[in-house]
Design a protein around this motif. Structure first.
Motif, PDB file in Angstrom:
ATOM      1  N   ALA A 162      52.470  55.558  60.341  1.00  0.00           N
ATOM      2  CA  ALA A 162      53.425  54.821  59.157  1.00  0.00           C
ATOM      3  C   ALA A 162      54.931  55.297  59.517  1.00  0.00           C
ATOM      4  N   LYS A 165      55.959  53.278  62.303  1.00  0.00           N
ATOM      5  CA  LYS A 165      56.425  51.947  61.873  1.00  0.00           C
ATOM      6  C   LYS A 165      57.827  51.973  61.043  1.00  0.00           C
ATOM      7  N   HIS A 177      56.463  43.228  57.977  1.00  0.00           N
ATOM      8  CA  HIS A 177      55.344  43.890  58.182  1.00  0.00           C
ATOM      9  C   HIS A 177      54.906  43.648  59.852  1.00  0.00           C
ATOM     10  N   PRO A 185      50.417  45.035  61.113  1.00  0.00           N
ATOM     11  CA  PRO A 185      49.920  46.408  60.791  1.00  0.00           C
ATOM     12  C   PRO A 185      48.590  46.487  61.028  1.00  0.00           C
ATOM     13  N   GLU A 201      49.455  47.542  53.761  1.00  0.00           N
ATOM     14  CA  GLU A 201      50.588  48.280  54.238  1.00  0.00           C
ATOM     15  C   GLU A 201      51.671  48.017  52.794  1.00  0.00           C
ATOM     16  N   ILE A 203      55.870  48.333  52.369  1.00  0.00           N
ATOM     17  CA  ILE A 203      57.081  48.989  53.243  1.00  0.00           C
ATOM     18  C   ILE A 203      58.208  48.980  52.011  1.00  0.00           C
ATOM     19  N   ASN A 226      47.967  47.659  45.932  1.00  0.00           N
ATOM     20  CA  ASN A 226      47.656  48.532  47.127  1.00  0.00           C
ATOM     21  C   ASN A 226      47.557  50.231  46.677  1.00  0.00           C
ATOM     22  N   THR A 250      57.100  53.857  54.560  1.00  0.00           N
ATOM     23  CA  THR A 250      55.800  52.998  55.072  1.00  0.00           C
ATOM     24  C   THR A 250      54.715  53.601  54.366  1.00  0.00           C
ATOM     25  N   GLN A 251      54.070  52.966  53.697  1.00  0.00           N
ATOM     26  CA  GLN A 251      52.491  53.409  53.309  1.00  0.00           C
ATOM     27  C   GLN A 251      51.603  52.585  54.038  1.00  0.00           C
ATOM     28  N   GLU A 252      50.589  53.078  54.747  1.00  0.00           N
ATOM     29  CA  GLU A 252      49.497  52.281  55.208  1.00  0.00           C
ATOM     30  C   GLU A 252      48.256  53.114  54.622  1.00  0.00           C
TER      31      GLU A 252
END
Length: 257
Positions: A162, A165, A177, A185, A201, A203, A226, A250-252
């Motif tokens: 993350a 990214k 993305h 992602p 993901e 963002i 999410n 960013t979150q994955e």
């Protein structure tokens, strides 16, 4: 894939040996009429003491003038002494930064395959950004806990992805993305060794605090889905900062197998 408010986007699919020395990279700012040092420090998300330390010629903080050039400290570095068996990629992984970030911090190393024990390598200090990431994680699980949902597990390797990214969006000047470097992602996470049955993901950029970015995400249906999804069990969170102080988030999310 959907862009919302121009600043947040959602995508879903079902210690080491360090010296005590700190160095600082910096940018400059031209004082405008009506500026104060406190206002300049606040606008750049640094303390007044940090600003004064970067500008030793300013003896009286209340006496600055329009047109004056102020040095704005942006990125701190720590010195790392290369150990036997270290590789450039291994050092980047150890400090949870990208190889590109490490190269940028060490322009004197023209061949990254040729580093040697005892050599000094400059490491961008990400501790302040790590605190943002930790705050986001705590806020995510607070939202889940309040709804009786299972808490996410924080994966440090996924957080590294993350972070990379976020930095890639800064380096390549895009907000999407789909990365020109890593692709989607899902491709990126798979290339970094992750296997999953579901992934997503979130963002964002421009929010100044963890609370602010979480508020943006929670007020967007896709991002909120999410964050509260029961399809995922694991999260990675990465923050990067531009030279002007803008934060990229960013979150994955994955359900690994």
């Amino acid at each position: 894939m959907k862009k919302l408010f121009g600043k947040i986007v959602v995508l879903t699919l079902v210690l080491c040996l360090l010296t005590a020395t700190l160095a600082t990279a910096a940018s400059t700012y031209t004082v405008k009429r009506g500026d104060t040092l406190s206002q300049i420090a606040k606008a750049n998300h640094i303390t007044l003491n940090d600003l004064l330390a970067a500008n030793p010629s300013i003896k009286n903080p209340s006496l600055i003038y329009a047109g004056q050039t102020i040095v704005i400290p942006t990125v701190k570095f720590v010195n790392y002494t290369v150990q036997k068996g270290d590789t450039f990629w291994g050092i980047a992984k150890k400090f949870e930064i990208s190889v590109a970030e490490l190269k940028e911090a060490n322009p004197q190393i023209t061949n990254t395959a040729l580093i040697y024990a005892g050599q000094t390598v400059m490491i961008p200090d990400t501790q302040s950004l790590a605190s943002y990431e930790r705050q986001v994680f705590e806020l995510v699980n607070k939202e889940r806990s309040s709804r009786g949902l299972a808490l996410y597990k924080l994966d440090t390797e996924l957080s590294r992805v993350a972070r990379i990214k976020s930095q890639d969006m800064i380096d390549k000047h895009y907000f999407s993305h789909t990365s020109p470097t890593y692709g989607s992602p899902f491709d990126m996470m798979q290339d970094f060794g992750f296997r999953f049955s579901a992934a997503g993901e979130n963002i964002a950029y421009g929010q100044k605090t963890a609370a602010e970015v979480m508020d943006s995400w929670m007020n967007s249906a896709g991002h909120k889905a999410n964050i509260l999804s029961q399809a995922y069990t694991t999260i990675g969170i990465g923050v990067a900062k531009t030279s002007s102080g803008t934060l990229y988030w960013t979150q994955e999310f994955i359900n690994p197998y």
